[in-house]
Design a protein around this motif. Structure first.
Motif, PDB file in Angstrom:
ATOM      1  N   LEU A  76      14.285  78.202 -51.588  1.00 46.32           N
ATOM      2  CA  LEU A  76      13.756  78.490 -50.252  1.00 46.32           C
ATOM      3  C   LEU A  76      12.418  77.768 -50.048  1.00 46.32           C
ATOM      4  O   LEU A  76      11.363  78.380 -49.995  1.00 46.32           O
ATOM      5  CB  LEU A  76      13.597  80.013 -50.077  1.00 46.32           C
ATOM      6  N   TRP A  77      12.483  76.471 -49.877  1.00 47.54           N
ATOM      7  CA  TRP A  77      11.251  75.687 -49.797  1.00 47.54           C
ATOM      8  C   TRP A  77      10.537  75.862 -48.465  1.00 47.54           C
ATOM      9  O   TRP A  77       9.313  75.704 -48.392  1.00 47.54           O
ATOM     10  CB  TRP A  77      11.518  74.219 -50.115  1.00 47.54           C
ATOM     11  N   GLY A  78      11.221  76.215 -47.422  1.00 49.83           N
ATOM     12  CA  GLY A  78      10.572  76.466 -46.136  1.00 49.83           C
ATOM     13  C   GLY A  78       9.675  77.694 -46.194  1.00 49.83           C
ATOM     14  O   GLY A  78       8.558  77.694 -45.696  1.00 49.83           O
ATOM     15  N   GLU A  79      10.162  78.745 -46.823  1.00 51.58           N
ATOM     16  CA  GLU A  79       9.365  79.967 -46.985  1.00 51.58           C
ATOM     17  C   GLU A  79       8.174  79.709 -47.900  1.00 51.58           C
ATOM     18  O   GLU A  79       7.066  80.185 -47.654  1.00 51.58           O
ATOM     19  CB  GLU A  79      10.242  81.079 -47.559  1.00 51.58           C
ATOM     20  N   PHE A  80       8.399  78.939 -48.964  1.00 50.35           N
ATOM     21  CA  PHE A  80       7.302  78.583 -49.863  1.00 50.35           C
ATOM     22  C   PHE A  80       6.229  77.797 -49.119  1.00 50.35           C
ATOM     23  O   PHE A  80       5.034  78.053 -49.272  1.00 50.35           O
ATOM     24  CB  PHE A  80       7.825  77.762 -51.048  1.00 50.35           C
ATOM     25  N   LEU A  81       6.650  76.844 -48.302  1.00 46.93           N
ATOM     26  CA  LEU A  81       5.692  76.038 -47.549  1.00 46.93           C
ATOM     27  C   LEU A  81       4.903  76.893 -46.563  1.00 46.93           C
ATOM     28  O   LEU A  81       3.686  76.706 -46.398  1.00 46.93           O
ATOM     29  CB  LEU A  81       6.433  74.915 -46.822  1.00 46.93           C
ATOM     30  N   THR A  82       5.554  77.863 -45.944  1.00 47.76           N
ATOM     31  CA  THR A  82       4.857  78.780 -45.039  1.00 47.76           C
ATOM     32  C   THR A  82       3.800  79.572 -45.798  1.00 47.76           C
ATOM     33  O   THR A  82       2.661  79.709 -45.333  1.00 47.76           O
ATOM     34  CB  THR A  82       5.858  79.750 -44.375  1.00 47.76           C
ATOM     35  N   ASN A  83       4.161  80.083 -46.977  1.00 50.90           N
ATOM     36  CA  ASN A  83       3.200  80.833 -47.783  1.00 50.90           C
ATOM     37  C   ASN A  83       2.068  79.940 -48.278  1.00 50.90           C
ATOM     38  O   ASN A  83       0.916  80.388 -48.383  1.00 50.90           O
ATOM     39  CB  ASN A  83       3.899  81.519 -48.957  1.00 50.90           C
ATOM     40  N   LEU A  84       2.364  78.694 -48.564  1.00 56.68           N
ATOM     41  CA  LEU A  84       1.330  77.756 -48.985  1.00 56.68           C
ATOM     42  C   LEU A  84       0.343  77.495 -47.844  1.00 56.68           C
ATOM     43  O   LEU A  84      -0.874  77.458 -48.059  1.00 56.68           O
ATOM     44  CB  LEU A  84       1.970  76.443 -49.453  1.00 56.68           C
ATOM     45  N   ILE A  85       0.856  77.342 -46.638  1.00 65.70           N
ATOM     46  CA  ILE A  85      -0.017  77.162 -45.468  1.00 65.70           C
ATOM     47  C   ILE A  85      -0.882  78.407 -45.268  1.00 65.70           C
ATOM     48  O   ILE A  85      -2.085  78.301 -45.001  1.00 65.70           O
ATOM     49  CB  ILE A  85       0.811  76.836 -44.216  1.00 65.70           C
ATOM     50  N   ASP A  86      -0.292  79.597 -45.427  1.00 74.41           N
ATOM     51  CA  ASP A  86      -1.057  80.849 -45.347  1.00 74.41           C
ATOM     52  C   ASP A  86      -2.217  80.824 -46.344  1.00 74.41           C
ATOM     53  O   ASP A  86      -3.357  81.149 -46.008  1.00 74.41           O
ATOM     54  CB  ASP A  86      -0.177  82.060 -45.661  1.00 74.41           C
ATOM     55  N   PHE A  87      -1.905  80.458 -47.580  1.00 74.18           N
ATOM     56  CA  PHE A  87      -2.926  80.436 -48.622  1.00 74.18           C
ATOM     57  C   PHE A  87      -4.050  79.461 -48.290  1.00 74.18           C
ATOM     58  O   PHE A  87      -5.221  79.778 -48.453  1.00 74.18           O
ATOM     59  CB  PHE A  87      -2.306  80.070 -49.974  1.00 74.18           C
ATOM     60  N   ILE A  88      -3.688  78.275 -47.836  1.00 73.04           N
ATOM     61  CA  ILE A  88      -4.705  77.272 -47.517  1.00 73.04           C
ATOM     62  C   ILE A  88      -5.613  77.756 -46.393  1.00 73.04           C
ATOM     63  O   ILE A  88      -6.838  77.590 -46.449  1.00 73.04           O
ATOM     64  CB  ILE A  88      -4.045  75.918 -47.177  1.00 73.04           C
TER      65      ILE A  88
END
Length: 134
Positions: A76-88
């Protein structure tokens, strides 16, 4: 023991940490709604799909009678990318807050310079003069 716990719990730093933790959790919800409601749809326009639904399917699943997919293995790379954007976003805002607090703190006066004693040559000259007197 209860008295010691009360003293520990009422220390200023512990209360500050608790307040910071609660505010951080609330801020995380704000950031999650920002990325989920604003950033993800805009990025989804680029990929022509819902951003959170982006995934790499390794093994296809089977749809059962209720319409639920079973046995699918996906990244689920889309969800991971969303969480990464949240973190940043959270990390950047925390950086800006810490930077602002540090700028508002009083500038500490530099420590006074240690008084300089006599140089090595002056000490040697004093020793020489004392030895001459003997």
């Amino acid at each position: 023991m209860l008295k010691e716990f009360k003293e520990f719990a009422m220390k200023g730093n512990l209360v500050d940490i608790g307040v910071g933790f609660v505010m951080g959790a609330a801020f995380n919800k704000v950031v999650s709604s920002f990325t989920g409601g604003i950033v993800s749809p805009l990025v989804g326009l680029i990929f022509k799909s819902n951003f959170k639904d982006l995934k790499w399917t390794i093994i296809e699943g089977v749809v059962n009678a209720e319409g639920v997919v079973e046995g699918e293995v996906s990244v689920l790379w889309g969800e991971f990318l969303t969480n990464l954007i949240d973190f940043i976003i959270v990390a950047f805002v925390m950086f800006m807050i810490v930077k602002g607090v540090n700028a508002m703190k009083k500038k500490e006066a530099p420590a006074p310079a240690a008084p300089k004693g006599p140089s090595q040559e002056e000490l040697l000259a004093e020793i020489r003069d004392l030895l001459k007197k003997q």
